[in-house]
Design a protein around this motif. Structure first.
Motif, short mmCIF file in Angstrom:
data_model
loop_
_atom_site.label_atom_id
_atom_site.label_comp_id
_atom_site.label_asym_id
_atom_site.label_seq_id
_atom_site.Cartn_x
_atom_site.Cartn_y
_atom_site.Cartn_z
N THR A 37 0.81 -1.22 0.00
CA THR A 37 0.00 0.00 0.00
C THR A 37 0.85 1.27 0.00
O THR A 37 0.35 2.34 0.32
CB THR A 37 -0.93 0.03 1.23
OG1 THR A 37 -0.14 0.02 2.42
CG2 THR A 37 -1.87 -1.17 1.23
N ASP A 48 0.43 6.76 0.32
CA ASP A 48 -0.38 5.62 0.76
C ASP A 48 -1.43 5.35 -0.31
O ASP A 48 -2.30 6.18 -0.58
CB ASP A 48 -1.05 5.95 2.10
CG ASP A 48 -1.84 4.76 2.66
OD1 ASP A 48 -2.07 3.79 1.91
OD2 ASP A 48 -2.22 4.80 3.84
N GLY A 96 -3.43 2.54 -0.31
CA GLY A 96 -4.33 1.49 0.16
C GLY A 96 -5.77 1.71 -0.28
O GLY A 96 -6.41 0.81 -0.83
N ARG A 121 -6.04 1.43 -4.05
CA ARG A 121 -5.94 0.04 -4.52
C ARG A 121 -7.27 -0.70 -4.30
O ARG A 121 -7.70 -1.50 -5.15
CB ARG A 121 -4.80 -0.69 -3.80
CG ARG A 121 -4.50 -2.07 -4.36
CD ARG A 121 -3.47 -2.79 -3.51
NE ARG A 121 -2.11 -2.36 -3.77
CZ ARG A 121 -1.35 -2.82 -4.75
NH1 ARG A 121 -1.83 -3.71 -5.60
NH2 ARG A 121 -0.11 -2.40 -4.89
#
Length: 310
Positions: free
Chosen positions: A27, A42, A44, A47
């Motif tokens: 991430t 970041d 995360g 994604r």
């Protein structure tokens, strides 16, 4: 080893934008760019969103996100320009108001908060920009110093309305009177703040849309059947979005004059308030002669218009 389509795709897309990136973890992406200290992003949340997108649409989604990251990174690398002095900008009347969609300012995370923006309507954001001969540059919140935000918004609106030309032309489109407020610059949307200039009594308000930055489309709700007016506005707006450059949104809104319009125009522009705009949409089945309101406000608008004709 499993091929990380999403992570590696983002790194490649960043490289195409001139930004060096590397996957540090599932991430986390490390970023290098001239003029900016190395830092990490970041990814995360990004994604997780990518996992919900069909594989065929992933490349364009990844490219869009990379462009957003790169835009933010390049902005950090640029030295503060000479026009960053807010007092100078105000004195030179260099500020303007430009519309963006919420989606356009959603990547990278934090971009919208960093810029001087505010919500105009669901899906639409007003952004103060600096107008120069060569470019349109969004203004950062950090650049306004101690100036109240509403003053800066007011100055941007005033300059957009008084320093930029516009025309207003009304035609019957599919039998529905529709006004195009337009020009070649990208600040025409500011005219939503002075819509009284472009409509009459507007007992029921008006239908408005912002398909491209150069057009504000208006139908004053009146004798024309409200469903026919909604259909015409929806179809015309979609056509402009499909054919226009840097299209905004195909959404049609119901403008209803209220507290904002009760203020004197100069006071309204600097009040920090915005006009009341509510998303409306209908689905019409001509074969079965049925009309389905697709938002609660659409149903209320139709009921309001029909009740006076009962």
């Amino acid at each position: 080893m499993t091929h990380d389509v999403v992570g590696e795709g983002l790194v490649k897309a960043l490289a195409e934008e001139g930004v060096t990136g590397s996957l540090i973890g599932p991430t986390t992406v490390g970023v290098s760019y001239p003029g900016v200290s190395d830092f990490t992003i970041d990814i995360g949340e990004w994604r997780a969103r990518a996992a919900e997108i069909p594989p065929a649409q992933l490349p364009s989604f990844i490219a869009h996100v990379a462009q957003g990251f790169a835009r933010s990174i390049r902005a950090q690398a640029q030295p503060s320009p000479p026009w960053s002095d807010i007092e100078r900008l105000l004195a030179e009347e260099s500020l303007r108001m430009r519309l963006y969609t919420e989606e356009a300012l959603s990547e990278p995370p934090g971009l919208r908060d960093a810029l001087l923006t505010r919500a105009l309507a669901p899906g639409l954001v007003e952004t103060v920009v600096v107008d120069t001969p060569d470019s349109i540059v969004p203004l950062n919140r950090s650049q306004i110093g101690d100036r109240p935000e509403e003053q800066v918004f007011g100055a941007a609106l005033h300059a957009s309305l008084t320093k930029e030309p516009h025309y207003a032309k009304t035609d019957a489109i599919w039998g529905v009177p529709i006004t195009h407020v337009g020009e070649t610059h990208r600040y025409v949307g500011s005219h939503i703040h002075v819509l009284r200039r472009h409509v009459g009594a507007a007992r029921y308000g008006a239908l408005v849309s912002f398909p491209v930055p150069e057009y504000l489309i208006v139908h004053e709700i009146g004798d024309t059947h409200i469903v026919a007016a909604l259909e015409a506005m929806q179809e015309l707006t979609r056509t402009h979005v499909e054919k226009g450059d840097k299209a905004l949104t195909a959404q049609v809104y119901w403008w209803f004059p209220g507290a904002y319009e009760q203020l004197p125009e100069p006071a309204a522009l600097a009040s920090g308030q915005v006009p009341d705009l509510r998303p409306v949409e209908v689905e019409v089945n001509h074969r079965e002669k049925s009309v389905t309101p697709l938002t609660a406000d659409t149903g209320r608008l139709i009921e309001l218009w029909m009740s006076d004709r009962a």
